[in-house]
Design a protein around this motif. Sequence first.
Motif, mmCIF file in Angstrom:
data_model
loop_
_atom_site.group_PDB
_atom_site.id
_atom_site.type_symbol
_atom_site.label_atom_id
_atom_site.label_comp_id
_atom_site.label_asym_id
_atom_site.label_seq_id
_atom_site.Cartn_x
_atom_site.Cartn_y
_atom_site.Cartn_z
ATOM 1 N N ASP A 1 0.835 -1.201 0.000
ATOM 2 C CA ASP A 1 0.000 0.000 0.000
ATOM 3 C C ASP A 1 0.872 1.254 0.000
ATOM 4 N N LEU A 2 1.948 1.246 0.779
ATOM 5 C CA LEU A 2 2.864 2.389 0.795
ATOM 6 C C LEU A 2 3.613 2.531 -0.529
ATOM 7 N N LEU A 3 4.065 1.410 -1.093
ATOM 8 C CA LEU A 3 4.744 1.477 -2.389
ATOM 9 C C LEU A 3 3.805 1.991 -3.476
ATOM 10 N N GLY A 4 2.558 1.527 -3.441
ATOM 11 C CA GLY A 4 1.581 2.014 -4.404
ATOM 12 C C GLY A 4 1.356 3.508 -4.275
ATOM 13 N N THR A 5 1.281 3.979 -3.039
ATOM 14 C CA THR A 5 1.111 5.415 -2.816
ATOM 15 C C THR A 5 2.330 6.185 -3.307
ATOM 16 N N SER B 1 2.452 4.080 30.056
ATOM 17 C CA SER B 1 1.316 3.248 29.641
ATOM 18 C C SER B 1 1.318 2.959 28.149
ATOM 19 N N TYR B 2 1.940 3.837 27.353
ATOM 20 C CA TYR B 2 1.962 3.625 25.905
ATOM 21 C C TYR B 2 2.955 2.529 25.504
ATOM 22 N N TRP B 3 3.925 2.244 26.359
ATOM 23 C CA TRP B 3 5.015 1.333 26.006
ATOM 24 C C TRP B 3 4.973 0.001 26.747
ATOM 25 N N GLN B 4 4.131 -0.108 27.750
ATOM 26 C CA GLN B 4 4.205 -1.290 28.610
ATOM 27 C C GLN B 4 3.796 -2.581 27.900
ATOM 28 N N ASP B 5 3.023 -2.469 26.815
ATOM 29 C CA ASP B 5 2.608 -3.684 26.096
ATOM 30 C C ASP B 5 3.378 -3.891 24.796
ATOM 31 N N LEU B 6 4.533 -3.224 24.643
ATOM 32 C CA LEU B 6 5.345 -3.364 23.441
ATOM 33 C C LEU B 6 5.764 -4.822 23.267
ATOM 34 N N GLY B 7 5.464 -5.382 22.100
ATOM 35 C CA GLY B 7 5.771 -6.768 21.840
ATOM 36 C C GLY B 7 4.688 -7.732 22.258
ATOM 37 N N GLN B 8 3.616 -7.222 22.842
ATOM 38 C CA GLN B 8 2.505 -8.071 23.290
ATOM 39 C C GLN B 8 1.202 -7.718 22.576
ATOM 40 N N HIS B 9 0.927 -6.412 22.460
ATOM 41 C CA HIS B 9 -0.253 -5.929 21.745
ATOM 42 C C HIS B 9 0.226 -5.297 20.444
ATOM 43 N N TRP B 10 -0.308 -5.763 19.316
ATOM 44 C CA TRP B 10 0.243 -5.381 18.011
ATOM 45 C C TRP B 10 -0.503 -4.188 17.432
ATOM 46 N N GLN B 11 0.133 -3.014 17.508
ATOM 47 C CA GLN B 11 -0.469 -1.790 17.003
ATOM 48 C C GLN B 11 -0.555 -1.752 15.488
ATOM 49 N N ILE B 12 0.216 -2.575 14.799
ATOM 50 C CA ILE B 12 0.123 -2.602 13.334
ATOM 51 C C ILE B 12 -1.281 -3.001 12.896
ATOM 52 N N LEU B 13 -1.984 -3.746 13.731
ATOM 53 C CA LEU B 13 -3.349 -4.165 13.403
ATOM 54 C C LEU B 13 -4.358 -3.043 13.612
ATOM 55 N N ASN B 14 -3.937 -1.943 14.208
ATOM 56 C CA ASN B 14 -4.826 -0.817 14.465
ATOM 57 C C ASN B 14 -4.672 0.309 13.450
ATOM 58 N N GLN B 15 -3.980 0.042 12.368
ATOM 59 C CA GLN B 15 -3.834 1.057 11.310
ATOM 60 C C GLN B 15 -5.092 1.084 10.441
ATOM 61 N N TYR B 16 -5.374 2.248 9.875
ATOM 62 C CA TYR B 16 -6.442 2.336 8.877
ATOM 63 C C TYR B 16 -5.820 2.516 7.494
ATOM 64 N N PHE B 17 -6.609 2.239 6.476
ATOM 65 C CA PHE B 17 -6.158 2.374 5.088
ATOM 66 C C PHE B 17 -7.177 3.207 4.320
ATOM 67 N N LYS B 18 -6.693 3.994 3.381
ATOM 68 C CA LYS B 18 -7.551 4.922 2.640
ATOM 69 C C LYS B 18 -7.922 4.350 1.274
ATOM 70 N N GLN C 1 -6.175 -4.599 -3.586
ATOM 71 C CA GLN C 1 -5.461 -4.851 -4.837
ATOM 72 C C GLN C 1 -5.908 -3.895 -5.934
ATOM 73 N N ASP C 2 -7.203 -3.586 -5.979
ATOM 74 C CA ASP C 2 -7.693 -2.627 -6.970
ATOM 75 C C ASP C 2 -7.086 -1.246 -6.735
ATOM 76 N N LYS C 3 -7.022 -0.838 -5.469
ATOM 77 C CA LYS C 3 -6.415 0.452 -5.142
ATOM 78 C C LYS C 3 -4.960 0.479 -5.608
ATOM 79 N N TYR C 4 -4.216 -0.559 -5.268
ATOM 80 C CA TYR C 4 -2.805 -0.646 -5.643
ATOM 81 C C TYR C 4 -2.637 -0.583 -7.159
#
Length: 443
Positions: A33-37, A243-260, A403-406
């Motif tokens: 998605d980033l490469l396509g952008t 509090s922002y760092w205590q779950d590093l490596g346990q809770h995956w913030q990559i899954l909380n991204q949005y896509f346009k 895939q259509d967006k890309y």
Amino acid sequence: MPKKDSVRQFLLAISFDHLPPEVIEQAKICCFDLLGTAVGGSRSRTASIITQHALDHFGAGTNITAVQPLLGGNPISPVGAALVGAAMIDALDCHDGQRDTKGHVGCSMLPSLIAVLESQSRPVTGSELISLIVAGYEIGTRAGMALHGTVTDYHTSGAWGAVNCAALTAHVLGLNEEQFNHAVGIAEYHGPRSQMMRNIDHPTMLKDGSGWGAMAGTSAAYLAAEGFTGAPAITITADNVASYWQDLGQHWQILNQYFKPYPVCRWAQPAVAACLSLRLQHHFDPRLVEQITLWTFHEGVRLFSNVPNNTEQAQYAISFPVAMAVLNGVISTDDVYSGFNDAKVKDMIGKVTLLESAKYNEVFPAQRWAHVCIRMVDGTEMVSDPHEALGDPHKPMSKVQFQDKYMNLCEPVWGRKKAQQVLAYIEHLESGNLADLMALVRS
């Protein structure tokens, strides 16, 4: 409070073999998605200006290996390549983001990471690249949340993206604990603490500050390696950000991204979704639309509301994408580069009225809502339900939509065959390597 060295230890410990399958899959989506952008953004005047600027001012010296910018071209320093790649992605407002940061992690991170990895002249497997992309999203998201959570100003992604780029660069360079801490501290101090709403009110090539953030963060690690010192990065080490760092490596913030799905500001996309719902439900004739009334949150109303004169105004607009959605049911890359010159679009923009909603303000930025009322010339009114934008974690785009967006971004520049080859390679990236991927991207 997190241990002082927790971010560095996380980078040292992260392993592809221990990543959940959904995290690996998300990293691949973020990558293409980033490469396509970037490919879509390469068509912009911003990209040509920043590329020439880097060629003129960011050449590699005798002690550094020169690398090509993200999509290819004359070799420059890794710092310059990070600047070019991030600015090129930022040039087209179509990249992923995260609501709590009110910004974009991958835009600065990916081109910086690739540039620094390539400068090391060592093999990089696809699985290592995936692991580092995941690490970047985990560190970058938390850095953004920490900065937004502890200050009152609304700053661009470049501010905290710089810290993320410094951490990854320091890791790739193999800096020790002291140097690593100086690197992220330098980046936090040098990062562009730019005021996002200034560019909302006056849309220009400044965009979200990600180009300069990538440059500042990448250079910070090289400075630290040479003995330059920096104050502690308080977005990582301060008591009030623990509090922002205590779950590093346990809770995956990559899954909380949005896509346009569309190349316009995320704040406008709930309104686009609302308009599209009425088109689908009522099948009205756009030529018979008399008035479009839109209710959304304050920041959405602040977006550019007049007829755009350039692509920056078009991308940071709200009335323009609403008009395009009503007229055509889609907003394409061609639209944001030149579609605002169409007389029908200008006429439809003049029919849009923007209103601020107190209830939508209350839940921003965690939630972004809009609804519209479209009145026809015969007096008929169609009112949408409240809408959020497509592409949020709880309202994901489908694989076909991704895939259509890309393809829509890449095919006009690369052609269909090459675009499909790059996509197929990334979909099986763990079986490949960085050198072959970038050779294909730059072919």
